[in-house]
Design an enzyme around this catalytic site. Structure first.
Site, PDB file in Angstrom:
ATOM      1  N   ASP A  19      -3.744   0.358  -1.618  1.00 41.13           N
ATOM      2  CA  ASP A  19      -4.292  -1.003  -1.652  1.00 41.13           C
ATOM      3  C   ASP A  19      -4.779  -1.355  -3.059  1.00 41.13           C
ATOM      4  O   ASP A  19      -4.648  -2.502  -3.519  1.00 41.13           O
ATOM      5  CB  ASP A  19      -5.455  -1.089  -0.658  1.00 41.13           C
ATOM      6  CG  ASP A  19      -5.669  -2.481  -0.106  1.00 41.13           C
ATOM      7  OD1 ASP A  19      -5.442  -3.444  -0.849  1.00 41.13           O
ATOM      8  OD2 ASP A  19      -6.078  -2.608   1.052  1.00 41.13           O
ATOM      9  N   CYS A 243      -4.619  -7.743  -1.571  1.00 35.00           N
ATOM     10  CA  CYS A 243      -3.214  -8.074  -1.305  1.00 35.00           C
ATOM     11  C   CYS A 243      -2.715  -9.073  -2.347  1.00 35.00           C
ATOM     12  O   CYS A 243      -3.279 -10.165  -2.489  1.00 35.00           O
ATOM     13  CB  CYS A 243      -3.082  -8.679   0.094  1.00 35.00           C
ATOM     14  SG  CYS A 243      -1.398  -9.237   0.421  1.00 35.00           S
TER      15      CYS A 243
END
Ligand code: COA
Ligand code: ZN
Length: 331
Positions: A19, A243
Site C-alpha cells: 500500500d 490508493c
C-alpha cells in the site's frame, strides 16, 4: 468499561511495501524493498503484504513483484501475502509462491471502475476465475472490501452493501475478509456498528480491518474496531500508503503508532516496537520525503527527554516535593 471486551492479543499485518510503495512517485529499488521486508520479518509482524501482482502500467512501482518475492528471506510463522486483481495476477502470485492472495474490489462502483477498470459484478466474475486458479494450491485467500466505509466519488456506503460483498466473497469460498477504509471516511461510531454487524452475521469468519488516517480518525477507529471484537489490523510502517486511484488519498495508520497505542493499553501485539521505530526512521532517506508516523519523530511515551541543564543547576529538583506528597489516583 473501555477495553473490557476487547481482544487481549491482536495481529498486526504490515502493508507498507504494497500500500505504501504503490503510492510513491519514484521507483523504490528492489534491493531496498527486500531489505525492508526482511527487517519487518524479524520484528514479529503476523503478516506482510509484500507486493501486488497487478498491471505495471497501473502501478509502476510494484513492477518488480516477482523479484521481490524471490529475494526475501522468509521467516517461519510470518504469512507473505500479495494483492491480485485478476487471473493473470493470481498465476503470477502462485508462481512467486505467495502464502496468501488478497483479492480486492471496491463496493463503491465508481472507485472500482477508477481503480480496477471493472464493475463490481465484473470483479466477482474475475474472482471466480482466481479461485479456480488457486484451488488446491494450499495458498490462502482473503477478500478485501475497499471503500467499505465510504467511496471518494459516491460517499458513504450502506451497511447492507458491505454485508452483500462479504457474502459474495464467502460464496466463492474465500477464507477471510479485510474491511478497508480506503480514504479515511469511517468514524469510530460507524466502524463499531459495521464491524459488529459483520461479526454477528459471519461469526466464524476471520475479519481484518484496514484503516487510512486521511482525516485523522485512524487510531480512534482502531479502538472502535477492538471494541467490536476485531483482532487483526493492517498498518503501514511510517504511515505511508494510499490508493493512486483515489483523489487525495493518504497513508495507512502507522504500524509504529498503532503498536505503541495498543501495547500502552495492555493489548499484546507480539511486535518489537523498538525495531520498528528504528526501521521507520530509515524511510525518509529511502523515499526522499517525510513520513506521517509520530513515533519516529517524538519517540515512545516512556522515552524521557533530557531536563535542561541550566535548570538542573538551580536546584529546583531538590526543592520540589516528592511524589509521595501528592495523592496520585490509580489508573
Ligand atoms: N499483472 C500484470 N499485467 C497485467 C495484469 C496483471 N495482473 N493484468 C493485466 N495486465 C496487463 C495486460 O497484460 C495488458 O498488457 P498489454 O497492454 O501489454 O497487453 C494490460 O495490463 C491491460 O490489460 P487489461 O486486461 O486490458 O487490463 P485493464 O487495463 O482493464 O486494467 C487491471 C485492469 C485490473 C489489470 C488494472 O486496472 C490494475 O492492475 N489495477 C490495479 C490497481 C491497484 O493495484 N490499485 C491499488 C490497490 S487497491
Ligand atoms: Zn489501503
Amino acid at each position: 468499561m473501555l477495553f473490557k471486551n476487547a481482544p487481549q492479543r491482536v495481529y498486526v499485518n504490515e502493508v507498507a511495501t504494497r500500500d505504501g510503495f504503490q503510492n510513491e512517485d519514484a521507483f523504490v529499488p528492489t534491493v531496498d524493498k527486500i531489505h525492508i521486508i526482511d527487517r519487518l520479518s524479524l520484528a514479529g509482524l503476523a503478516k506482510i503484504e509484500v507486493t501486488s501482482f497487478v498491471s505495471s502500467k497501473a502501478i509502476p512501482n510494484l513492477r518488480d513483484a516477482a523479484d521481490v518475492m524471490a529475494g526475501i528471506t522468509r521467516r517461519q510463522g510470518v504469512v507473505y501475502s500479495a494483492l491480485v486483481p485478476n487471473r493473470q495476477g493470481a498465476l503470477r502470485a502462485l508462481e512467486a509462491k505467495v502464502d496468501e492472495v488478497n483479492l480486492v474490489m471496491s463496493i463503491g462502483e465508481k472507485h472500482n471502475l477508477a481503480n480496477l477498470r471493472m464493475t463490481c459484478a465484473q470483479s466477482f466474475v474475475a474472482f471466480r476465475d482466481i479461485m479456480g486458479v488457486v484451488k488446491g494450491s494450499g495458498v490462502r485467500t482473503m477478500g478485501s472490501v475497499a471503500t467499505a466505509f465510504g467511496c471518494p466519488f459516491e460517499g458513504e456506503q450502506p451497511l447492507s452493501r458491505l454485508l452483500w460483498a462479504v457474502e459474495q466473497y464467502l460464496e466463492l469460498g474465500i477464507q477471510s475478509v479485510d474491511l478497508c477504509d480506503t480514504v479515511g471516511t469511517g468514524h469510530p461510531r460507524m466502524i463499531y456498528t459495521y464491524c459488529r454487524a459483520v461479526k454477528e452475521a459471519f461469526p466464524d469468519l476471520p475479519v481484518t480491518v484496514h484503516f487510512h488516517d486521511t482525516r485523522g480518525m485512524g487510531l480512534a477507529n482502531v479502538v472502535a474496531a477492538l471494541e467490536a471484537g476485531i483482532n487483526s489490523f493492517d498498518t503501514s510502517l511510517g504511515g505511508i500508503g494510499g490508493c493512486p486511484y483515489a483523489p487525495d488519498a493518504t497513508g495507512n495508520i502507522s504500524t509504529e503508532d498503532t503498536v505503541h497505542m495498543l501495547e500502552a493499553c495492555g493489548v499484546a501485539t507480539g511486535v518489537d516496537l523498538d525495531a520498528l521505530i528504528a526501521l521507520g526512521r530509515e524511510l525518509p532517506a529511502l523515499l526522499g520525503h517525510d513520513v506521517p508516523s509520530r513515533l519516529g519523530k517524538v519517540g515512545k511515551r516512556t522515552d524521557l527527554k533530557p531536563f535542561p541543564a541550566s535548570l538542573e543547576q538551580r536546584g529546583r529538583i531538590e526543592a520540589a516535593p516528592s511524589t509521595e506528597a501528592y495523592r496520585v489516583p490509580s489508573v
